[in-house]
Design a protein around this motif. Structure first.
Motif, PDB file in Angstrom:
ATOM      1  N   ASP A  78      48.820  42.155  44.164  1.00 30.62           N
ATOM      2  CA  ASP A  78      48.607  42.276  42.516  1.00 30.62           C
ATOM      3  C   ASP A  78      46.995  42.453  42.006  1.00 30.62           C
ATOM      4  O   ASP A  78      46.258  41.196  42.755  1.00 30.62           O
ATOM      5  CB  ASP A  78      49.228  40.964  41.992  1.00 30.62           C
ATOM      6  CG  ASP A  78      50.901  40.728  42.074  1.00 30.62           C
ATOM      7  OD1 ASP A  78      51.401  41.240  42.917  1.00 30.62           O
ATOM      8  OD2 ASP A  78      51.734  39.507  41.693  1.00 30.62           O
ATOM      9  N   GLN A  79      47.238  43.138  40.492  1.00 26.36           N
ATOM     10  CA  GLN A  79      45.989  42.903  40.142  1.00 26.36           C
ATOM     11  C   GLN A  79      45.981  42.558  38.689  1.00 26.36           C
ATOM     12  O   GLN A  79      45.869  43.329  37.931  1.00 26.36           O
ATOM     13  CB  GLN A  79      45.122  44.306  40.099  1.00 26.36           C
ATOM     14  CG  GLN A  79      44.778  44.995  41.799  1.00 26.36           C
ATOM     15  CD  GLN A  79      45.235  46.984  41.630  1.00 26.36           C
ATOM     16  OE1 GLN A  79      45.274  46.925  40.528  1.00 26.36           O
ATOM     17  NE2 GLN A  79      45.615  47.328  42.907  1.00 26.36           N
ATOM     18  N   LYS A  80      44.695  41.559  39.420  1.00 26.36           N
ATOM     19  CA  LYS A  80      44.919  40.597  37.829  1.00 26.36           C
ATOM     20  C   LYS A  80      43.754  40.429  37.625  1.00 26.36           C
ATOM     21  O   LYS A  80      42.366  40.374  38.034  1.00 26.36           O
ATOM     22  CB  LYS A  80      45.479  39.380  37.782  1.00 26.36           C
ATOM     23  CG  LYS A  80      47.365  38.771  38.530  1.00 26.36           C
ATOM     24  CD  LYS A  80      48.250  38.730  37.181  1.00 26.36           C
ATOM     25  CE  LYS A  80      49.366  38.957  37.206  1.00 26.36           C
ATOM     26  NZ  LYS A  80      50.496  39.054  36.488  1.00 26.36           N
ATOM     27  N   CYS A  81      43.489  39.533  36.253  1.00 26.83           N
ATOM     28  CA  CYS A  81      42.387  39.808  35.633  1.00 26.83           C
ATOM     29  C   CYS A  81      41.478  37.472  35.772  1.00 26.83           C
ATOM     30  O   CYS A  81      40.314  37.534  35.966  1.00 26.83           O
ATOM     31  CB  CYS A  81      42.025  39.254  34.301  1.00 26.83           C
ATOM     32  SG  CYS A  81      42.290  41.103  33.821  1.00 26.83           S
ATOM     33  N   ASP A  82      42.321  37.141  36.799  1.00 23.26           N
ATOM     34  CA  ASP A  82      42.004  36.243  37.258  1.00 23.26           C
ATOM     35  C   ASP A  82      40.953  36.602  38.961  1.00 23.26           C
ATOM     36  O   ASP A  82      41.019  35.099  39.294  1.00 23.26           O
ATOM     37  CB  ASP A  82      42.794  35.024  37.428  1.00 23.26           C
ATOM     38  CG  ASP A  82      43.918  35.758  38.330  1.00 23.26           C
ATOM     39  OD1 ASP A  82      44.340  36.797  39.259  1.00 23.26           O
ATOM     40  OD2 ASP A  82      44.808  34.750  38.234  1.00 23.26           O
ATOM     41  N   ASN A  83      41.221  37.351  39.360  1.00 22.32           N
ATOM     42  CA  ASN A  83      41.083  37.651  40.554  1.00 22.32           C
ATOM     43  C   ASN A  83      39.079  38.443  40.157  1.00 22.32           C
ATOM     44  O   ASN A  83      39.136  39.305  39.894  1.00 22.32           O
ATOM     45  CB  ASN A  83      41.615  37.909  41.159  1.00 22.32           C
ATOM     46  CG  ASN A  83      41.580  38.695  42.139  1.00 22.32           C
ATOM     47  OD1 ASN A  83      39.991  38.893  43.370  1.00 22.32           O
ATOM     48  ND2 ASN A  83      42.243  39.407  43.624  1.00 22.32           N
ATOM     49  N   PRO A  84      38.441  37.793  40.997  1.00 19.43           N
ATOM     50  CA  PRO A  84      37.095  38.413  40.614  1.00 19.43           C
ATOM     51  C   PRO A  84      36.726  39.603  41.538  1.00 19.43           C
ATOM     52  O   PRO A  84      36.083  40.710  40.467  1.00 19.43           O
ATOM     53  CB  PRO A  84      36.146  37.433  41.225  1.00 19.43           C
ATOM     54  CG  PRO A  84      37.513  36.259  41.526  1.00 19.43           C
ATOM     55  CD  PRO A  84      38.457  36.353  41.639  1.00 19.43           C
ATOM     56  N   LYS A  85      37.593  40.788  41.984  1.00 22.62           N
ATOM     57  CA  LYS A  85      36.967  41.208  43.062  1.00 22.62           C
ATOM     58  C   LYS A  85      37.264  42.203  42.041  1.00 22.62           C
ATOM     59  O   LYS A  85      36.522  43.732  42.187  1.00 22.62           O
ATOM     60  CB  LYS A  85      37.803  41.798  44.314  1.00 22.62           C
ATOM     61  CG  LYS A  85      39.024  41.523  44.958  1.00 22.62           C
ATOM     62  CD  LYS A  85      39.525  41.471  45.890  1.00 22.62           C
ATOM     63  CE  LYS A  85      40.883  41.383  45.935  1.00 22.62           C
ATOM     64  NZ  LYS A  85      41.275  41.800  47.711  1.00 22.62           N
ATOM     65  N   TYR A  86      38.388  42.419  41.166  1.00 19.54           N
ATOM     66  CA  TYR A  86      39.394  43.082  40.152  1.00 19.54           C
ATOM     67  C   TYR A  86      38.266  43.269  39.064  1.00 19.54           C
ATOM     68  O   TYR A  86      38.046  44.204  38.491  1.00 19.54           O
ATOM     69  CB  TYR A  86      40.697  43.922  39.668  1.00 19.54           C
ATOM     70  CG  TYR A  86      40.945  43.639  41.384  1.00 19.54           C
ATOM     71  CD1 TYR A  86      41.353  44.567  42.018  1.00 19.54           C
ATOM     72  CD2 TYR A  86      42.045  42.875  41.513  1.00 19.54           C
ATOM     73  CE1 TYR A  86      42.192  45.076  42.678  1.00 19.54           C
ATOM     74  CE2 TYR A  86      43.088  43.403  43.057  1.00 19.54           C
ATOM     75  CZ  TYR A  86      42.951  43.627  43.906  1.00 19.54           C
ATOM     76  OH  TYR A  86      43.558  43.771  45.096  1.00 19.54           O
ATOM     77  N   VAL A  87      38.029  41.896  38.405  1.00 25.40           N
ATOM     78  CA  VAL A  87      37.330  41.710  37.858  1.00 25.40           C
ATOM     79  C   VAL A  87      35.745  42.281  37.480  1.00 25.40           C
ATOM     80  O   VAL A  87      35.392  43.516  36.326  1.00 25.40           O
ATOM     81  CB  VAL A  87      37.236  40.051  36.503  1.00 25.40           C
ATOM     82  CG1 VAL A  87      36.033  39.865  35.970  1.00 25.40           C
ATOM     83  CG2 VAL A  87      38.449  39.635  36.854  1.00 25.40           C
ATOM     84  N   LYS A  88      35.198  42.554  38.198  1.00 28.08           N
ATOM     85  CA  LYS A  88      33.374  43.268  39.192  1.00 28.08           C
ATOM     86  C   LYS A  88      33.925  44.863  38.382  1.00 28.08           C
ATOM     87  O   LYS A  88      33.097  45.689  37.508  1.00 28.08           O
ATOM     88  CB  LYS A  88      33.641  43.360  40.121  1.00 28.08           C
ATOM     89  CG  LYS A  88      33.032  42.410  40.827  1.00 28.08           C
ATOM     90  CD  LYS A  88      32.737  42.165  42.397  1.00 28.08           C
ATOM     91  CE  LYS A  88      32.566  40.715  43.025  1.00 28.08           C
ATOM     92  NZ  LYS A  88      31.750  41.389  44.653  1.00 28.08           N
ATOM     93  N   GLY A  89      35.360  45.261  38.533  1.00 26.96           N
ATOM     94  CA  GLY A  89      35.174  46.982  38.025  1.00 26.96           C
ATOM     95  C   GLY A  89      35.376  46.906  36.399  1.00 26.96           C
ATOM     96  O   GLY A  89      34.482  48.156  35.784  1.00 26.96           O
ATOM     97  N   VAL A  90      35.468  46.415  35.607  1.00 29.37           N
ATOM     98  CA  VAL A  90      35.819  45.944  34.281  1.00 29.37           C
ATOM     99  C   VAL A  90      34.208  45.950  34.060  1.00 29.37           C
ATOM    100  O   VAL A  90      33.963  46.634  33.180  1.00 29.37           O
ATOM    101  CB  VAL A  90      36.217  45.160  34.153  1.00 29.37           C
ATOM    102  CG1 VAL A  90      36.715  44.114  32.396  1.00 29.37           C
ATOM    103  CG2 VAL A  90      38.026  45.734  34.024  1.00 29.37           C
TER     104      VAL A  90
END
Length: 338
Positions: free
Chosen positions: A202-214
């Motif tokens: 799940d790609q959520k906004c509480d996961n730092p590795k996915y937030v980096k792209g944003v």
């Protein structure tokens, strides 16, 4: 191995009940308060996306054509409109002197309207076929397949001109492998002979590795009603569409590239089931709980299993649209090369 560890950690982080039954019992105790709450909001004209609590869920189910007996179920649930779509399709991929059959199974969970999910259902396979043939001119390779999946999603996103968005979890069976492409918080799992395997994260906004792209695109994460969201709006950092969400660079800051995993069909046990479902299911259910439900009811048809997952998630108090797609795996793999 790292992806498997991430998925296991995600399951451990999820706050959930030990079983669907516990969740259902809790929901029955709290449903009166929920009904009163939504009724008050509706009376005040601020009901938002939640509808008054139906006495019983209205669930549609169907059996799709194919040797893997795909079955799907949908329920609008407690939302005012249904924004989910599903996809079951086959495409012929010409590579070199051979033609390969690709099976495509997917759930698209729309937000801000259903137009992005509908668009994805209608156009994904054409972009996929074009990309697979472009990147595999002399025969299928893992490198070519991987590049094709990324390009298919990029083309799908760039060709959508609407205002809505959609998550996507798509499983593609091709050349003896099960590939999973995931954008957002829909999830694909496998009941591999009783072993629970989470094939997407799940790609959520509480996961730092996915937030980096944003953040690289100039976006920021803002908490809204206690939930981290991109620019205070979208709860997932990766999705299709959502082109109006821009960061401080004046550009769209949502990532449209899927996370891709590969599983050999030879590693899947006979009698196994693939499950793709929207986040409305996973809000009240873990991967292990879903597999336990399937194992307990494994003599039932795939459409009945999909309906059971949707019904139990509704009874457990999920406030979202509910969609589940179940596919049989682990039997003799249908011949794909012509």
């Amino acid at each position: 191995a790292k992806e498997t560890q991430d998925a296991k950690a995600q399951q451990n982080r999820q706050v959930s009940f030990e079983s669907f039954e516990q969740a259902e019992a809790y929901s029955k105790r709290s449903s009166g308060l929920f009904a009163l709450f939504t009724s008050c909001l509706s009376t005040l004209g601020i009901g938002g996306r939640y509808a008054p609590l139906p006495a019983t869920p209205v669930i549609s189910k169907e059996k799709e054509e194919g040797p893997r007996h795909p079955g799907v179920a949908h329920c609008q649930g407690r939302r005012r409109e249904m924004e989910d779509e599903h996809l079951v399709a086959k495409i012929a991929v010409a590579t070199g002197s051979s033609t390969h059959e690709a099976e495509v199974y997917g759930i698209f969970d729309g937000h801000g309207g259903r137009s992005a999910a509908v668009f994805a259902k209608q156009h994904f396979t054409s972009h996929l076929k074009t990309a697979l043939e472009k990147h595999n001119p002399n025969g299928l390779t893992d490198v070519g397949i991987f590049a094709a999946f990324k390009e298919a999603f990029a083309k799908l996103d760039s060709s959508y001109t609407g205002d809505a968005g959609s998550t996507a979890s798509v499983a593609i069976i091709l050349d003896g492998n099960l590939w999973v492409c995931n954008l957002g918080d829909a999830r694909t799992i496998l009941d591999n002979g009783g072993l629970a395997v989470q094939l997407s994260e799940d790609q959520k906004c509480d996961n730092p590795k996915y937030v980096k792209g944003v953040e690289k695109r100039g976006g920021t994460i803002v908490h809204s009603w206690g939930i981290p969201r991109v620019e205070g709006n979208l709860a997932v950092p990766r999705a299709l569409g959502d082109h109006s969400i821009t960061g401080n660079k004046g550009k769209n800051c949502i990532v449209h590239t899927p996370k891709i995993t590969k599983t050999p069909l030879s590693s899947i046990q006979p009698g196994s089931r693939l499950v793709i479902a929207c986040d409305g299911i996973w809000d009240v259910c873990t991967t292990n709980q879903a597999v336990a439900f399937i194992e307990t009811n494994k003599t039932r048809s795939n459409e009945d299993l999909a309906e059971g997952l949707v019904r139990k998630a509704y009874n457990a108090g999920s406030g979202d649209n509910l969609s589940a797609l179940v596919v049989s795996l682990g039997a003799s793999d249908p011949k794909q090369k012509k």
